[in-house]
Each structure stands twice: as C-alpha cells, then as structure tokens.
Enzyme design. Structure first.
Site, short mmCIF file in Angstrom:
data_model
loop_
_atom_site.label_atom_id
_atom_site.label_comp_id
_atom_site.label_asym_id
_atom_site.label_seq_id
_atom_site.Cartn_x
_atom_site.Cartn_y
_atom_site.Cartn_z
CB ALA A 66 -0.89 -0.01 1.24
N GLY A 111 0.58 -5.21 0.54
CA GLY A 111 -0.56 -5.37 -0.36
C GLY A 111 -0.18 -6.07 -1.67
CD GLU A 114 -2.11 -8.02 2.50
OE1 GLU A 114 -1.88 -6.86 2.13
OE2 GLU A 114 -2.68 -8.29 3.58
CD GLU A 134 1.71 -5.61 5.46
OE1 GLU A 134 2.54 -6.50 5.74
OE2 GLU A 134 0.97 -5.67 4.46
N1 CO8 Z 1 4.53 3.32 -0.59
C1 CO8 Z 1 4.92 4.49 -1.09
N2 CO8 Z 1 6.11 4.68 -1.70
C2 CO8 Z 1 6.93 3.62 -1.80
C3 CO8 Z 1 6.59 2.36 -1.29
C4 CO8 Z 1 5.32 2.22 -0.67
N3 CO8 Z 1 4.88 1.04 -0.20
N4 CO8 Z 1 7.61 1.51 -1.52
C5 CO8 Z 1 8.58 2.24 -2.14
N5 CO8 Z 1 8.15 3.50 -2.33
C6 CO8 Z 1 8.89 4.60 -2.97
C7 CO8 Z 1 10.02 5.10 -2.09
O1 CO8 Z 1 9.53 6.01 -1.13
C8 CO8 Z 1 10.93 5.74 -3.12
O2 CO8 Z 1 10.38 6.98 -3.47
P1 CO8 Z 1 11.39 8.27 -3.70
O3 CO8 Z 1 12.26 7.84 -4.86
O4 CO8 Z 1 10.45 9.37 -4.02
O5 CO8 Z 1 12.15 8.42 -2.45
C9 CO8 Z 1 10.77 4.82 -4.33
O6 CO8 Z 1 9.54 4.10 -4.13
C10 CO8 Z 1 11.88 3.80 -4.46
O7 CO8 Z 1 11.98 3.10 -3.24
P2 CO8 Z 1 13.35 2.99 -2.40
O8 CO8 Z 1 14.25 4.14 -2.69
O9 CO8 Z 1 12.99 2.72 -0.99
O10 CO8 Z 1 13.98 1.67 -3.09
P3 CO8 Z 1 14.96 0.64 -2.43
O11 CO8 Z 1 15.43 -0.25 -3.53
O12 CO8 Z 1 15.98 1.29 -1.59
O13 CO8 Z 1 14.03 -0.24 -1.44
C11 CO8 Z 1 12.05 -1.46 -0.83
C12 CO8 Z 1 12.99 -1.01 -1.97
C13 CO8 Z 1 12.80 -2.43 0.10
C14 CO8 Z 1 10.88 -2.18 -1.47
C15 CO8 Z 1 11.60 -0.23 -0.02
O14 CO8 Z 1 11.09 0.75 -0.92
C16 CO8 Z 1 10.50 -0.52 0.98
O15 CO8 Z 1 10.77 -1.08 2.03
N6 CO8 Z 1 9.25 -0.15 0.64
C17 CO8 Z 1 8.13 -0.29 1.55
C18 CO8 Z 1 7.64 -1.71 1.59
C19 CO8 Z 1 6.52 -1.86 2.59
O16 CO8 Z 1 6.67 -1.60 3.77
N7 CO8 Z 1 5.36 -2.31 2.11
C20 CO8 Z 1 4.17 -2.50 2.94
C21 CO8 Z 1 3.32 -1.28 2.89
S1 CO8 Z 1 1.97 -1.36 4.02
C22 CO8 Z 1 0.85 -2.37 3.25
O17 CO8 Z 1 1.05 -2.84 2.17
C23 CO8 Z 1 -0.39 -2.64 4.02
C24 CO8 Z 1 -1.50 -3.23 3.15
C25 CO8 Z 1 -2.79 -3.22 3.90
C26 CO8 Z 1 -3.24 -1.80 4.18
C27 CO8 Z 1 -4.43 -1.79 5.05
C28 CO8 Z 1 -5.18 -0.49 5.03
C29 CO8 Z 1 -4.78 0.55 6.00
#
Ligand code: CO8
Length: 262
Positions: A66, A111, A114, A134
């Site tokens: 998400a 997500g 999922e 998460e």
């Molecule tokens: N949301 C928003 N932006 C994201 C997300 C995300 N989930 N993942 C990556 N991005 C963005 C980064 O912020 C970055 O943006 P910018 O270039 O503007 O800084 C860009 O994508 C590239 O990402 P990174 O620079 O972080 O890339 P890396 O190669 O260093 O890392 C990762 C890749 C490991 C995937 C890292 O981006 C990361 O950990 N992302 C988050 C993953 C995460 O925590 N996902 C779970 C999200 S919560 C969820 O899914 C809950 C679902 C249910 C919701 C229920 C309702 C409330």
C-alpha cells in the site's frame, strides 16, 4: 474509465493488467485500487477473455505494498475503510471466474504480496522478493494477508514472516508453496504467456467449473467438496465443449472449444 495507474491490454483472449507507478515501486494508492477494481469488472463482463495476467511496470517491483505516504495520514476509520476496500478488490480478483496468473517481476510486499496470494498461481522472476513487512510500520497486513498466507505456507511460516516482516527470495517462496515456477527475470513474461496461451486454448466452461470446484472445495469438508465437484462435472457434461472435446479425441483431431452450454 481512463487509467492513470494501471495499464490494461487484451491480446488473443489474454488480458494483462500492469500496475504502473514505477517511481513509487507500483505502490497501491486509492486511485490505483479503484482502477484495478474497474478493470476486474470489465474482465468479468467480457466473454472473450480467457485468462488474466498481473504484473508490475519496471524491473524492480511487482507492487511494494500500500502507498505508505497515503496510509501515514489515516485515522482508525480511514484505515478500516481502506483495508476493507483492498480486501473487497482482492476478493473480486480471487473470485474472478477465469484463471489469474501472477507474473511477479520484483518486490511483492504488503498489499503486493496479498495480491500475489489471491492469484490462482504465480510465476516469479529469480530477482523477486516476497514479504508482509507491515510490522515494521507498526501495523499488520490488512488486505487479507493474515488469512491467505497461513493457508498457503502453513501457520508457523506465516507467523514468522508476519512477526519479523522479513522478505524471502523467489526460491524460498517457491519452496514454501507461494510460487509455482521461478524464471530468469528476462524470461518471466514469455513463460507466463506460454502457460496463459495453453490455458486460453481450453474450454471456458470446464475452466470455470474447475476453478470454482477447487476454490469452493477449499472452504468445506471433503464430502461437501465432492458434491460441489459432481455438480460442476454435470455442468461440463451439458456443454458443447464436452461434446466437442470427446468427439475430437475419438476423431483424432484437435478440439475447437466454443465455451457454450447447450
Ligand atoms: N509506498 C509508497 N512509496 C513507496 C513504497 C510504498 N509502499 N515503496 C517504495 N516507495 C517509494 C520510495 O519512497 C521511493 O520513493 P522516492 O524515490 O520518491 O524516495 C521509491 O519508491 C523507491 O523506493 P526505495 O528508494 O525505498 O527503493 P529501495 O530499492 O531502496 O528499497 C524497498 C525497496 C525495500 C521495497 C523499499 O522501498 C521498501 O521497504 N518499501 C516499503 C515496503 C513496505 O513496507 N510495504 C508495505 C506497505 S503497508 C501495506 O502494504 C499494508 C496493506 C494493507 C493496508 C491496510 C489499510 C490501512
């Protein structure tokens, strides 16, 4: 509906949805979820589509979860409503009558993981990574992950993944039963399309019946499941496709399935 966050294409009866926010690693915001739902509804209403393939734009991510920048501002009620919306859309995906193949080309996190769990089956690039991270954000999976992951990998493995938030490799996901086939990244789409093409050549009535029998059977005891299978089998026998399939075998030719009930 015009799409800004997904790409949607149909070729030879195979629909492909590409999650398309590569700058945010295809993270799921509200608009993307609405577009995804709309595309699923269109697919459900289009008799010519035999198989759906899901993948992510760019080389890095399928879907990295998400959209955290949207999620960060939610209060409890907004969180509940977004979780429900995601569950409903992913439920629609799982209940789609046609087969759905996930082509996991990179990160499938939160997500995104999922969505992968709700596909009928998944092929993954050898570079893909899976996880429900998460817990690292102080939340839990909210799009069905606490329910679907245990049924795929077993409760102990699911709890370890959910409690630690650690990612696993495509190979580990394969060993755990989340992935049917691991492919070199540059061969992933070819391998998925090959399998999609094989499936698209089968009879639509029997494909629907098979999917429904497996999915419904998973929710009930074996006796009830076998009754479901009998009814689904009878439906197939009433189809033109069954007549064509059996006749073609006896006439030593390839069947031409039309997907029609008498
Ligand atoms: N949301 C928003 N932006 C994201 C997300 C995300 N989930 N993942 C990556 N991005 C963005 C980064 O912020 C970055 O943006 P910018 O270039 O503007 O800084 C860009 O994508 C590239 O990402 P990174 O620079 O972080 O890339 P890396 O190669 O260093 O890392 C990762 C890749 C490991 C995937 C890292 O981006 C990361 O950990 N992302 C988050 C993953 C995460 O925590 N996902 C779970 C999200 S919560 C969820 O899914 C809950 C679902 C249910 C919701 C229920 C309702 C409330």
């Amino acid at each position: 509906m015009a799409y800004d966050n997904i790409l949607y294409e149909v070729q030879d009866g195979i629909a492909t949805i590409i999650f398309n926010r590569p700058k945010a690693l295809n993270a799921l915001n509200g608009d993307l979820l609405s577009e995804f739902e709309n595309a699923l509804e269109m697919i459900e209403g289009d008799e010519s589509i035999r198989v759906l393939v899901l993948t992510g734009a760019g080389e890095k991510a399928f879907v990295a979860g998400a959209d955290i920048s949207e999620l960060a501002a939610f209060d409890a009620l907004q969180g509940k409503s977004f979780s429900r919306k995601g569950q409903q859309v992913i439920g629609k995906l799982q209940d789609l009558a046609i087969p759905v193949i996930g082509a996991i080309n990179g990160f499938a996190l939160g997500g995104g993981g999922e969505i992968a769990l709700a596909c009928d089956f998944v092929y993954a690039a050898d570079t893909a990574k899976f996880g429900l991270p998460e817990i690292n954000l102080g939340i839990i999976p909210g799009f069905g992950g606490t329910q679907r992951l245990p049924s795929v990998v077993g409760p102990a493995m699911a709890k370890e993944m959910i409690f630690t938030g650690k990612m696993i490799s495509a190979e580990e996901a394969h060993e755990a039963g989340m992935v049917n086939r691991v492919c070199p990244a540059d061969a992933l789409m070819d391998e998925v399309r090959e399998t999609a093409k094989t499936i698209a050549g089968k009879g639509k009535v029997s494909l629907r019946a098979a999917k429904q029998a497996v999915n419904s059977g998973l929710k009930v005891d074996i006796g009830t499941g076998c009754h479901i299978e009998c009814d689904a089998f009878a439906l197939c026998m009433a189809s033109e496709d069954a007549k064509e399939g059996t006749t073609a075998f006896l006439e030593k030719r390839k069947p031409e399935f039309k997907g029609r009930i008498h």
